[in-house]
Design an enzyme around this catalytic site. Sequence first.
Site, PDB file in Angstrom:
ATOM      1  N   LEU A  52      27.674 -17.677 -71.380  1.00 36.93           N
ATOM      2  CA  LEU A  52      26.624 -16.850 -71.965  1.00 36.93           C
ATOM      3  C   LEU A  52      26.822 -16.958 -73.467  1.00 36.93           C
ATOM      4  CD1 LEU A  52      26.843 -13.644 -69.722  1.00 36.93           C
ATOM      5  CD2 LEU A  52      24.915 -15.236 -69.844  1.00 36.93           C
ATOM      6  N   ASP A  53      25.745 -17.184 -74.222  1.00 38.71           N
ATOM      7  CA  ASP A  53      25.937 -17.324 -75.657  1.00 38.71           C
ATOM      8  C   ASP A  53      26.361 -15.992 -76.272  1.00 38.71           C
ATOM      9  OD1 ASP A  53      23.635 -15.821 -76.676  1.00 38.71           O
ATOM     10  OD2 ASP A  53      22.395 -17.456 -75.935  1.00 38.71           O
ATOM     11  N   GLU A  54      26.746 -16.035 -77.532  1.00 36.13           N
ATOM     12  CA  GLU A  54      27.334 -14.874 -78.202  1.00 36.13           C
ATOM     13  C   GLU A  54      26.440 -13.633 -78.129  1.00 36.13           C
ATOM     14  OE1 GLU A  54      29.476 -13.976 -82.517  1.00 36.13           O
ATOM     15  OE2 GLU A  54      28.381 -15.853 -82.216  1.00 36.13           O
ATOM     16  N   LYS A  55      25.130 -13.827 -78.235  1.00 37.03           N
ATOM     17  CA  LYS A  55      24.208 -12.688 -78.259  1.00 37.03           C
ATOM     18  C   LYS A  55      23.739 -12.262 -76.872  1.00 37.03           C
ATOM     19  CE  LYS A  55      22.542 -13.482 -82.919  1.00 37.03           C
ATOM     20  NZ  LYS A  55      21.376 -13.736 -83.771  1.00 37.03           N
TER      21      LYS A  55
END
Length: 196
Positions: A52-55
């Site tokens: 999952l990306d950082e955001k």
Amino acid sequence: MEVSKSEHRHFVIYKPYGYLSQFKSHDSKQQSKKFLGGLHGFPEGIMAIGRLDEKSEGLLLLTTDGKMSDFVNSQKVEKEYYAQVDGIITDEAINLLRAGVEIGFDGKKYQTRPCKASKLNEIPDLPKRSQKIRDDKHGPTSWVSITLNEGKFRQVRKMTSAVGFPTLRLVRVRVGDILINTMQTGEVVEVDQLLL
């Protein structure tokens, strides 16, 4: 697919907003970043199944079993996301998402595969995010469920943007038969096996 605990260790976590899906810094530019290793004392050889990306936040599976990781990432396992989007999403946009849309990936154009997409009639009961989403005074928002069998980098965000409704918040709520249910941000649960 089922793997016994004696061979490997498995965890189900709620990845918080602002964390990278890795366990420590591999780069001096990342010194100020937050990593999964800060949430729990994970064993050697642990890996995130998919990212999952950082955001983005929500359900993330961790395992010491590379075969399990390959299986989940092989497009046989569904991943469901709830996306809060800018504006009231239209039926036309939902239909476009279902059919597949063109997004950019690795500097090339990519046509997403047909997927399941539907507007959520109620705001999902999710933990508050650490960073506030913009206020409704800046315009209405709506929620959509998108279920994929693929997972290109930032795919859901690119898809909703392609149909005119940029994603403001993205939460993965399901991987196969594993649901986020009432897990809270940063929660880590070790399980005997991952039943997908």
